[in-house]
Design a protein around this motif. Sequence first.
Motif: not given
Length: 189
Positions: A134-138
């Motif tokens: 989902t791209g949350g960490t990045a």
Amino acid sequence: MDSASAPEPNTSHPVAFPHRRWKNHPCAGVDFPDITSSTSDARWMRLACDGLAAHLDSKIDLLAGIDIGGLGLAGALALRNALGFIDIRKVGSIRADVVRSLTANYELGNGIALSKGHALVGRHVAIIDDCLMTGGTALATAQLLDQLGARCTQALFVFELEGLGGRERLGESGVAVHSLERLPPVQPE
């Protein structure tokens, strides 16, 4: 872990990295691709590093490896390209004095952390991780680095799970995404 694939490298087609899928991890409907089948073999590790290096912007002088899959990749890529390296960890996994971003979700748990004391102002940083979902960490990583004065405009991944919105989410925030292999979110039977 329900399945594994291990094709031989073929330079005439995009590389399909060996991996096994963790069924319904980190949540139902997502089968996480575990890269350790690739990184435990020197040939595949070199292909991953060479593939990621081919997408590095020439301005990048620092790599930020995300805990846990991105740490080894970023360290190897930093050595290969004579770049600096920092580790982005999950909150609670390091005991040093940290700067953190508390954005809780299934990817981040209680957020991300970076040890204090890094000279980041004005540095051009690329994020490295094994898989984009989902791209949350990045995104949390890019935002934290930006808050600390770095310029984070690029994120590199070996795998990208299609249809989970990570590429779009990062792109909307000005972070260019490059992945070496795109996979469906669920391993086909």
